[in-house]
Design a protein around this motif. Structure first.
Motif, PDB file in Angstrom:
ATOM      1  N   LEU A 119     -59.868  -8.269   3.376  1.00  0.00           N
ATOM      2  CA  LEU A 119     -58.516  -7.886   3.775  1.00  0.00           C
ATOM      3  C   LEU A 119     -57.468  -8.241   2.725  1.00  0.00           C
ATOM      4  O   LEU A 119     -56.333  -7.776   2.801  1.00  0.00           O
ATOM      5  CB  LEU A 119     -58.154  -8.564   5.102  1.00  0.00           C
ATOM      6  CG  LEU A 119     -58.873  -8.016   6.343  1.00  0.00           C
ATOM      7  CD1 LEU A 119     -58.692  -8.956   7.519  1.00  0.00           C
ATOM      8  CD2 LEU A 119     -58.373  -6.623   6.683  1.00  0.00           C
ATOM      9  N   ARG A 176     -57.017  -2.901   9.042  1.00  0.00           N
ATOM     10  CA  ARG A 176     -56.564  -2.512   7.710  1.00  0.00           C
ATOM     11  C   ARG A 176     -55.471  -1.437   7.804  1.00  0.00           C
ATOM     12  O   ARG A 176     -54.496  -1.466   7.054  1.00  0.00           O
ATOM     13  CB  ARG A 176     -57.742  -2.008   6.887  1.00  0.00           C
ATOM     14  CG  ARG A 176     -58.753  -3.096   6.531  1.00  0.00           C
ATOM     15  CD  ARG A 176     -59.950  -2.509   5.791  1.00  0.00           C
ATOM     16  NE  ARG A 176     -59.548  -2.040   4.475  1.00  0.00           N
ATOM     17  CZ  ARG A 176     -59.566  -2.781   3.375  1.00  0.00           C
ATOM     18  NH1 ARG A 176     -59.955  -4.043   3.438  1.00  0.00           N
ATOM     19  NH2 ARG A 176     -59.201  -2.283   2.220  1.00  0.00           N
ATOM     20  N   ARG A 177     -55.636  -0.494   8.739  1.00  0.00           N
ATOM     21  CA  ARG A 177     -54.609   0.548   8.914  1.00  0.00           C
ATOM     22  C   ARG A 177     -53.301  -0.058   9.396  1.00  0.00           C
ATOM     23  O   ARG A 177     -52.212   0.346   8.955  1.00  0.00           O
ATOM     24  CB  ARG A 177     -55.098   1.615   9.889  1.00  0.00           C
ATOM     25  CG  ARG A 177     -56.182   2.535   9.320  1.00  0.00           C
ATOM     26  CD  ARG A 177     -56.374   3.748  10.195  1.00  0.00           C
ATOM     27  NE  ARG A 177     -56.833   3.397  11.531  1.00  0.00           N
ATOM     28  CZ  ARG A 177     -58.111   3.270  11.870  1.00  0.00           C
ATOM     29  NH1 ARG A 177     -59.071   3.450  10.957  1.00  0.00           N
ATOM     30  NH2 ARG A 177     -58.466   2.963  13.112  1.00  0.00           N
TER      31      ARG A 177
END
Length: 382
Positions: A198, A136-137
């Motif tokens: 996501l 996700r980062r």
């Protein structure tokens, strides 16, 4: 020390018993009771302590024991009733996936959570993964560029005995109540939830669904679907329980600067520029999160709303299309016999790479998808 009870202590519930035993040995919890219509059998790594009370009825257990936390591992069609009873008894709850099978049930249980003020965690344990957080980062930092699609792919096998394990195995309904045991809804539900988690847009507006079966069952053992959102990239899923080679489960994020692959059962992650996948250690246990920080849950019920919206489309769909037996190779003998669809792994990979549906990648047995529109908020159009 919090007192924890388990409802559904057989079958998959044994894995929860192992986790409870681990936490009890560490002095984190007291195992207060088990509730199961079947007498739970002791396991070497999940023994039943003489002080643990055993019930056949969950309501009786809740009245007599009054646990602080309840873990629920029962068939999906029982979740709303049992979770409601547990929350109203004053307990916080860890509810196994799939949490609910309709948006009406989702709204009803959300109301119970609000009314009681208790905490409800959903058992999508892979969402507690540090590998998912790192992915996700990477997306947020622009390492993949603009995200164009998210795909999930998995290829497993299930024997004849799998479909005889419970009265609801392979069934659409039990005693007039809807239930689901197909590849999408049960064993590979984590693939769908990881992909939806996501997606930058939490508001699905359409589901295109293809479901197939190689057995005389009422649910899918092979499937593909596409979820379209009001804004942002689509989510595609292609899975089977009749695989040639094992694919544990991958979420593939396609971007304009490259793609990332998360093997979510093992927390192995491949990012653009990496030579090979690497294991990203660290997975927060969902029960520990519920015990330690009930106000900041990793998987609150609200996070699973898109999943339930998709699942409702699956539940309402016709019985899956039967694949021609001439295309299926049986392996082994009953009750361990497994069906293998020739060429299925290449088809799944093609769908995930395109990404698209099985009917869009030249699969000879594929059929046009069922298409269902969703209202704002992910509710199916009536």
């Amino acid at each position: 020390m919090k007192r924890v009870a388990l409802i559904g202590a057989s079958g998959h519930g044994i894995s929860h018993r192992r986790n409870l035993a681990r936490l009890a040995r560490a002095g984190r919890i007291e195992i207060a009771a088990f509730a199961d219509p079947r007498p739970p059998e002791p396991q070497p790594d999940a023994p039943i302590d003489a002080t643990t009370r055993i019930f056949t009825d969950h309501a009786e257990m809740l009245r007599e024991v009054r646990p602080d936390v309840v873990v629920i591992c029962t068939p999906p069609h029982t979740h709303l009733e049992i979770a409601t009873d547990a929350l109203e008894s004053g307990a916080d709850v860890l509810l196994e996936k799939p949490p609910l099978i309709s948006t009406a049930e989702h709204r009803a249980l959300s109301g119970v959570v609000t009314r009681t003020g208790r905490a409800l965690q959903i058992g999508f344990q892979a969402l507690g993964s540090a590998a998912l957080a790192e992915l996700r980062r990477a997306i947020a930092d622009g390492r993949l560029g603009e995200i164009t699609a998210i795909a999930a792919v998995a290829s497993w096998r299930r024997p004849d005995g799998y479909y005889k394990r419970t009265p609801w195995a392979g069934r659409r309904t039990v005693n007039g109540r809807p239930t689901l045991d197909g590849a999408i809804a049960n064993p590979q539900a984590h693939a769908l939830m990881q992909a939806l988690a996501l997606a930058p847009d939490p508001d699905p507006v359409m589901v295109e669904l293809e479901r197939y079966r190689t057995r005389p069952i009422e649910v899918d053992d092979t499937a593909s679907l596409r979820v379209t959102f009001a804004g942002g990239p689509p989510v595609v899923m292609a899975v089977t329980l009749c695989g040639e080679d094992f694919i544990a489960g991958e979420v593939i994020v396609h971007g304009t600067r490259g793609r990332a692959v998360l093997e979510y059962p093992t927390d192995r992650l491949l990012l653009p520029g990496d030579d090979m996948p690497r294991h990203v250690p660290g997975r927060r246990d969902l029960l520990e999160n519920l015990l330690d920080d009930p106000e900041h849950l990793i998987v609150p019920l609200s996070r699973t709303a898109p999943f339930t919206a998709v699942l409702e489309v699956v539940a309402a769909a016709p019985v899956p299309y039967a694949i021609d037996a001439a295309l299926v190779d049986p392996v082994g003998t009953p009750p361990d016999r497994m069906n293998v669809i020739r060429g299925v792994n290449a088809a799944l990979r093609a769908a995930a790479d395109r990404p698209g549906l099985l009917s869009e990648v030249g699969v000879e047995w594929a059929r046009p998808p069922l298409t269902a529109g969703l209202q704002t908020g992910g509710h199916p159009v009536r």
